[in-house]
Design a protein around this motif. Sequence first.
Motif, short mmCIF file in Angstrom:
data_model
loop_
_atom_site.label_atom_id
_atom_site.label_comp_id
_atom_site.label_asym_id
_atom_site.label_seq_id
_atom_site.Cartn_x
_atom_site.Cartn_y
_atom_site.Cartn_z
N SER A 1 -83.67 -56.54 6.61
CA SER A 1 -84.95 -57.20 6.32
C SER A 1 -85.98 -56.21 5.79
O SER A 1 -86.69 -56.49 4.83
N LEU A 2 -86.08 -55.03 6.42
CA LEU A 2 -87.05 -54.04 5.98
C LEU A 2 -86.75 -53.55 4.57
O LEU A 2 -87.66 -53.41 3.74
N MET A 3 -85.48 -53.31 4.28
CA MET A 3 -85.11 -52.88 2.92
C MET A 3 -85.42 -53.97 1.91
O MET A 3 -85.94 -53.70 0.82
N ALA A 4 -85.11 -55.22 2.27
CA ALA A 4 -85.39 -56.34 1.36
C ALA A 4 -86.89 -56.51 1.16
O ALA A 4 -87.34 -56.84 0.05
N MET A 5 -87.68 -56.29 2.20
CA MET A 5 -89.13 -56.41 2.07
C MET A 5 -89.69 -55.35 1.14
O MET A 5 -90.53 -55.65 0.27
N MET A 6 -89.26 -54.11 1.31
CA MET A 6 -89.79 -53.02 0.48
C MET A 6 -89.38 -53.20 -0.98
O MET A 6 -90.21 -53.10 -1.88
N LEU A 7 -88.10 -53.47 -1.21
CA LEU A 7 -87.64 -53.66 -2.59
C LEU A 7 -88.21 -54.95 -3.17
O LEU A 7 -88.57 -55.02 -4.35
N GLY A 8 -88.31 -56.00 -2.34
CA GLY A 8 -88.88 -57.26 -2.81
C GLY A 8 -90.34 -57.12 -3.18
O GLY A 8 -90.80 -57.79 -4.11
N LEU A 9 -91.08 -56.27 -2.47
CA LEU A 9 -92.48 -56.05 -2.82
C LEU A 9 -92.60 -55.41 -4.19
O LEU A 9 -93.47 -55.77 -4.99
N ILE A 10 -91.72 -54.45 -4.48
CA ILE A 10 -91.72 -53.82 -5.80
C ILE A 10 -91.42 -54.85 -6.88
O ILE A 10 -92.11 -54.91 -7.91
N VAL A 11 -90.40 -55.67 -6.66
CA VAL A 11 -90.06 -56.72 -7.62
C VAL A 11 -91.22 -57.70 -7.79
O VAL A 11 -91.53 -58.13 -8.90
N SER A 12 -91.88 -58.03 -6.69
CA SER A 12 -93.00 -58.97 -6.73
C SER A 12 -94.15 -58.43 -7.56
O SER A 12 -94.76 -59.16 -8.35
N VAL A 13 -94.47 -57.16 -7.36
CA VAL A 13 -95.57 -56.55 -8.12
C VAL A 13 -95.23 -56.52 -9.61
O VAL A 13 -96.06 -56.88 -10.46
N LEU A 14 -94.01 -56.11 -9.93
CA LEU A 14 -93.60 -56.08 -11.34
C LEU A 14 -93.61 -57.48 -11.94
O LEU A 14 -94.06 -57.67 -13.09
N GLY A 15 -93.13 -58.46 -11.19
CA GLY A 15 -93.13 -59.83 -11.68
C GLY A 15 -94.54 -60.36 -11.89
O GLY A 15 -94.82 -61.05 -12.88
N VAL B 1 -79.16 -57.78 -2.09
CA VAL B 1 -79.55 -58.17 -3.46
C VAL B 1 -80.08 -59.60 -3.46
O VAL B 1 -81.12 -59.90 -4.07
N ALA B 2 -79.40 -60.50 -2.75
CA ALA B 2 -79.83 -61.90 -2.71
C ALA B 2 -81.20 -62.04 -2.07
O ALA B 2 -82.06 -62.79 -2.56
N LEU B 3 -81.44 -61.31 -0.99
CA LEU B 3 -82.73 -61.37 -0.31
C LEU B 3 -83.84 -60.82 -1.19
O LEU B 3 -84.95 -61.37 -1.26
N VAL B 4 -83.58 -59.71 -1.87
CA VAL B 4 -84.59 -59.10 -2.74
C VAL B 4 -84.92 -60.04 -3.90
O VAL B 4 -86.11 -60.24 -4.23
N VAL B 5 -83.90 -60.59 -4.52
CA VAL B 5 -84.12 -61.51 -5.64
C VAL B 5 -84.92 -62.73 -5.19
O VAL B 5 -85.84 -63.19 -5.87
N ASN B 6 -84.58 -63.24 -4.00
CA ASN B 6 -85.25 -64.44 -3.51
C ASN B 6 -86.71 -64.18 -3.14
O ASN B 6 -87.61 -64.88 -3.60
N VAL B 7 -86.95 -63.16 -2.33
CA VAL B 7 -88.33 -62.89 -1.91
C VAL B 7 -89.17 -62.38 -3.07
O VAL B 7 -90.39 -62.58 -3.10
N GLY B 8 -88.52 -61.73 -4.04
CA GLY B 8 -89.26 -61.25 -5.21
C GLY B 8 -89.89 -62.39 -6.00
O GLY B 8 -91.01 -62.27 -6.50
N ALA B 9 -89.17 -63.51 -6.10
CA ALA B 9 -89.69 -64.65 -6.85
C ALA B 9 -90.89 -65.27 -6.15
O ALA B 9 -91.92 -65.57 -6.77
N TYR B 10 -90.77 -65.46 -4.84
CA TYR B 10 -91.88 -66.04 -4.08
C TYR B 10 -93.06 -65.07 -4.01
O TYR B 10 -94.22 -65.46 -4.11
N GLY B 11 -92.74 -63.78 -3.83
CA GLY B 11 -93.80 -62.78 -3.77
C GLY B 11 -94.53 -62.63 -5.10
O GLY B 11 -95.72 -62.34 -5.12
N THR B 12 -93.82 -62.85 -6.20
CA THR B 12 -94.45 -62.77 -7.53
C THR B 12 -95.60 -63.76 -7.63
O THR B 12 -96.70 -63.43 -8.10
N GLU B 13 -95.37 -64.99 -7.20
CA GLU B 13 -96.42 -66.00 -7.28
C GLU B 13 -97.57 -65.70 -6.33
O GLU B 13 -98.74 -65.92 -6.66
N ILE B 14 -97.26 -65.16 -5.16
CA ILE B 14 -98.31 -64.81 -4.20
C ILE B 14 -99.19 -63.70 -4.76
O ILE B 14 -100.43 -63.78 -4.73
#
Length: 222
Positions: free
Chosen positions: A27-41, A94-107
């Motif tokens: 979860s922590l790894m997915a959160m950190m990587l997902g945050l990066i994806v979210s910011v870029l998105g 990878v699945a968690l990062v891709v998923n949270v990245g999409a929702y985080g992008t909108e947030i």
Amino acid sequence: MYQFNFQPVLANLDLLIHGAWLTVKLSLMAMMLGLIVSVLGAVAKTSGIRPLRWVADIYVEVIRNTPFLVQIFFIFFGLPAAGISLSPNVAALVALVVNVGAYGTEIIRTGIESIPRGQVEAGRALGLSPVQIFRYVIMVPALRNIYPSLTSQFIYLMLTSSVVSVISANDLAAAGADLSARTFANFEIYLVLTIMYFLLALGFSTLFAGIRRIFFSYPASR
């Protein structure tokens, strides 16, 4: 009357604790990587470059309008057909990062668009570089505004991670399912799993509250 039997749980408590630890790490790894994806998105969606906006829009819409379970199956079972084979734990990440990245992008996009244009102009007038304006004038206030929503999404990500057990990823839910299949103490095992997931969510909530006090409360109170 039902006879409770927690002996199988107590005898295999180390297995559940190990699964919980793997869930936390995943979860922590997915959160950190997902945050990066979210910011870029979010940057892509708010940029003036139309192709970037299109790519970000397609990514967000596809992920937000398809089941997470299907996304996991596509990554773990579908990608090998294209020559990309991933281990269960890596596919889960990878699945968690891709998923949270999409929702985080909108947030995060909402947070960026909430910053008044005048603040950006004031930063330019003070001679700040584009990077400094993005970091101090846009992102810091934006993250402060959307922090509760973003951390709620991260906690939901941790709870959603239980789904990755379907591809044999070594998380808490998988440990519980394995133990249930061996001992048949279904009620006791899943009761303990419910309590453990609740404690994990409570722990993450406490962690995020501490981070908010350290990084966001002081500037907001000035």
